[in-house]
Design a protein around this motif. Structure first.
Motif, short mmCIF file in Angstrom:
data_model
loop_
_atom_site.label_atom_id
_atom_site.label_comp_id
_atom_site.label_asym_id
_atom_site.label_seq_id
_atom_site.Cartn_x
_atom_site.Cartn_y
_atom_site.Cartn_z
N PRO A 396 -56.04 -38.54 19.57
CA PRO A 396 -55.49 -37.18 19.65
C PRO A 396 -54.73 -36.82 18.38
O PRO A 396 -54.16 -37.68 17.71
N GLY A 397 -54.77 -35.54 18.04
CA GLY A 397 -54.02 -35.05 16.90
C GLY A 397 -54.64 -35.29 15.55
O GLY A 397 -53.98 -35.10 14.51
N GLU A 398 -55.90 -35.69 15.51
CA GLU A 398 -56.54 -35.93 14.22
C GLU A 398 -56.70 -34.62 13.45
O GLU A 398 -56.85 -33.54 14.04
N PRO A 399 -56.67 -34.67 12.11
CA PRO A 399 -56.82 -33.45 11.32
C PRO A 399 -58.21 -32.84 11.48
O PRO A 399 -59.19 -33.53 11.77
N ALA A 400 -58.27 -31.53 11.27
CA ALA A 400 -59.53 -30.81 11.44
C ALA A 400 -60.63 -31.35 10.54
O ALA A 400 -61.81 -31.39 10.92
N ALA A 401 -60.28 -31.79 9.33
CA ALA A 401 -61.28 -32.30 8.39
C ALA A 401 -61.95 -33.56 8.95
O ALA A 401 -63.17 -33.75 8.79
N LEU A 402 -61.17 -34.42 9.61
CA LEU A 402 -61.74 -35.63 10.18
C LEU A 402 -62.66 -35.29 11.36
O LEU A 402 -63.74 -35.87 11.50
N ARG A 403 -62.21 -34.36 12.20
CA ARG A 403 -63.05 -33.96 13.33
C ARG A 403 -64.36 -33.32 12.85
O ARG A 403 -65.42 -33.53 13.43
N ARG A 404 -64.28 -32.55 11.79
CA ARG A 404 -65.49 -31.93 11.23
C ARG A 404 -66.42 -33.01 10.69
O ARG A 404 -67.64 -32.96 10.90
N ALA A 405 -65.85 -34.02 10.01
CA ALA A 405 -66.66 -35.11 9.49
C ALA A 405 -67.30 -35.91 10.62
O ALA A 405 -68.45 -36.36 10.50
N THR A 406 -66.59 -36.08 11.71
CA THR A 406 -67.14 -36.80 12.87
C THR A 406 -68.33 -36.04 13.45
O THR A 406 -69.36 -36.64 13.80
N TYR A 407 -68.20 -34.74 13.56
CA TYR A 407 -69.31 -33.93 14.05
C TYR A 407 -70.52 -34.04 13.13
O TYR A 407 -71.66 -34.26 13.59
N ARG A 408 -70.31 -33.94 11.84
CA ARG A 408 -71.43 -34.00 10.91
C ARG A 408 -72.06 -35.40 10.88
O ARG A 408 -73.27 -35.53 10.68
N GLU A 409 -71.25 -36.42 11.12
CA GLU A 409 -71.78 -37.76 11.27
C GLU A 409 -72.73 -37.84 12.46
O GLU A 409 -73.77 -38.50 12.40
#
Length: 423
Positions: A396-409
């Protein structure tokens, strides 16, 4: 099927079978050993392709799958959320035939004769095998969700086998009255893709936020908790505040009845009228496992190191249908198990070297556009189970850039696994 000599020997051998027991090749009548694979999904297509690729023509491979286009259940929630088109989920078997020499038969297997090493096809005829791989995915347990049956699936679709059911569910969501109620009835453990129902809620909420923002989503869940719960609940509060409500067993979600003709859910005696109901029933191994006599209860126990059925060493069971231990029922797991099974089968039939098995899984979920989370682990084969070694999960609370990278992964993974399945 009843107890026979093969059943008896299969139970005795399978309990302690490992890679060392696979040394003696068997040769089919046509001069090459034959492997029949039943089911063309993440497990079946993967094991067929890897066997064909790694055996250099030494094994005759037949893949039996009734559908000509396979729609991936994984990523089908993104279609519900408006982030993918259905055509992007469809995959054919042409390259497996043309590039890998796999004989693809579009038919149903309706029987397995373990004594004769034969399968019977709905279209007529019988095919012999030296090894049989069953990767049929899931079926639903008859009568386990009171009031629901396959006959009611157009009123209350499950959409847990992708394709027409997925398209129907999205059409029903789009046709909801303003301010209406969408209900998802979640299944009990174990089931295909543990985070799947909750990613689905996220994607339905995304669609309703744009088209029907006063709509309500109700989750009726018989489980005390669910996969990635903290991540989903954080995301729902951030992206869809006030839209999603979950009822667990402490409020009667394990005591329900569905009334498809009335579009009602009875929760511990209280009637809830809904506009759309996504009913996901309790699951079991695909029916062919029962027909083959390799199931115990609802799933098919396997030898962890080889994915051989405990009931019969000439049969391997992969993916959702297998009772194997700690791995979740996911496409990634099925693909990982397929690689292990392919190595074991090739060793048994050609004398090739088999290496110690390794298993991995990662499961991505999308909460909103480019807000992706994941969970995963590595596993090892012990005597009695595929056992978890270590793992990871988004926080929880991860930065938006990390979540975006996870989606693209996850997009890269989808492209990679479908290439690995279909060539």
């Amino acid at each position: 099927m009843g107890l026979n000599r093969r059943n008896f020997l299969g139970r005795g051998i399978g309990a302690g079978l490992g890679i060392a027991a696979l040394a003696a090749p068997m040769v089919a009548a046509q001069g090459r050993p034959r492997v029949i694979v039943v089911g063309g999904g993440a497990g079946g297509a993967s094991v067929a392709r890897h066997l064909a690729q790694d055996s250099d023509g030494a094994i005759d491979i037949i893949l039996i799958e009734p559908t000509r286009s396979y729609y991936t259940c994984f990523f089908s929630n993104l279609y519900l959320g408006g982030l993918r088109e259905m055509a992007t989920l469809a995959h054919g078997y042409g390259r497996l035939a043309a590039d890998y020499g796999i004989n693809v038969v579009h038919d149903w297997v309706v029987g397995v004769d373990r004594d004769r090493l034969e399968v019977a096809l709905a279209g007529g005829g019988r095919l012999g095998y030296d090894r049989l791989v069953l990767s049929p995915g899931i079926d639903f347990i008859d009568g386990a969700l009171p009031g629901w049956s396959v006959a009611a699936q157009n009123r209350m679709p499950h959409a847990y086998k992708a394709g027409s059911q997925t398209e129907l569910l999205r059409a029903q969501v789009d046709a909801m009255r303003p301010g209406g109620t969408f209900a998802l009835v979640a299944p009990p453990n174990p089931y295909r893709c543990p985070p799947g129902p909750y990613e689905r809620v996220s994607m339905i909420a995304r669609r309703l936020r744009a088209t029907n923002p006063t709509a309500r989503i109700l989750i009726v869940d018989p489980k005390d908790s669910f996969s990635k719960q903290a991540l989903f609940e954080e995301g729902w509060q951030a992206h869809y505040p006030g839209m999603i409500e979950r009822i667990g067993p402490d409020f009667g979600a394990d005591r329900i009845e569905l009334r498809p003709e009335r579009m009602e859910i009875v929760i511990d005696g209280m009637v809830e009228a809904v506009d759309v109901c996504n009913a996901i029933p309790p699951m079991k191994a695909g029916r062919i496992c029962d027909l083959a006599g390799v199931s115990e209860g609802y799933w098919a126990p396997v030898v962890p190191a080889t994915m051989q059925a405990r009931a019969d060493p000439a049969i391997h069971v992969l993916g959702d249908a297998a009772l194997q231990g700690d791995m979740p029922k996911s496409a990634f797991s099925a693909n990982s198990q397929a690689r292990v099974a392919a190595m074991a089968i090739r060793a048994a039939l050609t004398g090739a070297r088999a290496f110690p098995p390794r298993f991995t899984n990662t499961c991505w979920s999308l909460i909103d556009a480019e807000d992706g989370v994941k969970v995963g682990a590595t596993y090892e084969a012990t005597e009695d189970r595929i056992a978890r070694v270590d793992g990871f999960v988004s926080q929880p609370g991860e930065p938006a850039a990390l979540r975006r990278a996870t989606y693209r992964e996850s997009l890269d993974w989808y492209a990679a696994i479908t290439r690995d399945m279909f060539g």
